[in-house]
Design a protein around this motif. Sequence first.
Motif, short mmCIF file in Angstrom:
data_model
loop_
_atom_site.label_atom_id
_atom_site.label_comp_id
_atom_site.label_asym_id
_atom_site.label_seq_id
_atom_site.Cartn_x
_atom_site.Cartn_y
_atom_site.Cartn_z
N GLU A 173 0.82 -1.22 0.00
CA GLU A 173 0.00 0.00 0.00
C GLU A 173 0.85 1.27 0.00
OE1 GLU A 173 -2.56 -0.50 3.38
OE2 GLU A 173 -3.31 -2.43 2.66
N PHE A 174 2.15 1.10 -0.28
CA PHE A 174 3.06 2.24 -0.31
C PHE A 174 3.50 2.52 -1.75
CE2 PHE A 174 3.07 1.01 4.05
CZ PHE A 174 3.33 2.18 4.76
N PRO A 175 4.03 3.72 -2.00
CA PRO A 175 4.43 4.07 -3.37
C PRO A 175 5.45 3.09 -3.95
CG PRO A 175 4.39 6.02 -1.97
CD PRO A 175 4.19 4.85 -1.06
N ASP A 176 5.46 2.97 -5.26
CA ASP A 176 6.37 2.06 -5.94
C ASP A 176 7.83 2.47 -5.76
OD1 ASP A 176 4.14 0.75 -6.76
OD2 ASP A 176 4.24 1.39 -8.87
N THR A 177 8.08 3.69 -5.30
CA THR A 177 9.45 4.17 -5.13
C THR A 177 10.10 3.64 -3.85
OG1 THR A 177 8.50 6.15 -4.10
CG2 THR A 177 9.06 6.29 -6.45
N VAL A 178 9.33 3.01 -2.98
CA VAL A 178 9.87 2.50 -1.72
C VAL A 178 10.78 1.31 -1.99
CG1 VAL A 178 9.28 1.38 0.47
CG2 VAL A 178 7.94 3.35 -0.34
#
Length: 311
Positions: free
Chosen positions: A108-113
């Motif tokens: 559920e976090f941005p793909d940049t993580v």
Amino acid sequence: MRRIYLLPLTTLALGLVAWSAALEAEQPEIPPIEVHQLSDTLHMLGSGMSTGGNIAMLVAESGVVLVDTKNEGYGPTILELVQEITDKPVVMIINTHVHFDHSGANTEFPDTVHYVAHENIRRHWARTDCAPIPTNCDDFQGENRKYLPQTTFSDRMSLFAGTPDQIDLYYFGRGHTDGDTFVVFKEARAMHVGDMFLGRTLPFIDGQNGNGGSAIEFGRTLTKVIDNVPDVDIIINGHWDTPMEWSDLVSYRGFYVDLYNQTRASIDAGLTAEEAIAAYEKPARYAEFTANKCCGNFTVDPIVNYIYQGI
């Protein structure tokens, strides 16, 4: 809460109001997360068992690092809390082990993580047969394989080495699972221990679901932590409501090892597992810890039976 504007009080309008109220009653808000500030840059996002595992949040120079992500559905809430503390984005997530209550919101976090975990954690999540529970490997199938850890380690790894943001990751062997990671925030002298010490109770050892937990190894792994991890004062537990201290971890190791030793004595005496459970006596010095004899998780029963089975 959704605001409702009443139209003229026709039967239809009253019906809509009643329907909306009933809908909201059926969808209670998820339990809130409590924030504990441990240092200028380190926070614990907690609430015990009700929200999933406790999170460590480090505001590093390059962005926010999270350790664990609680239950599924908490991603937006976690991001809101992060934004209340800092304007830096979440750049890294480290997971302490495979269970869904510590990694349920990973996707559920941005793909940049950037995701970091022990190699055994990634192996469990990367399986295509997700039958053993309580992992959430179903969340990492298909397009969601992009959320699998990009960085893994086997025994030890340092992140941001040589800076005030240094994070040291340790793996000492089987216990709660076969991937339990100890995360040390060097500057804050704090360590997230995951469910290797979830609170003042007996552990849940995941020895039946293919996730590698071991009642025999659990105490030995804690001993390796205590003998090999220096300069830690603050303990972030898997599920306890508040941070604890290094001395609490040492006491917990003694509490568990005493149960193990009593069980071994029962085996040597020729007792059955049921007789060993009945014979167990919690020493007075561990009065602060809960040790119910049965039944289910966090009790003497499954631990003794695992030791009898050689798990």
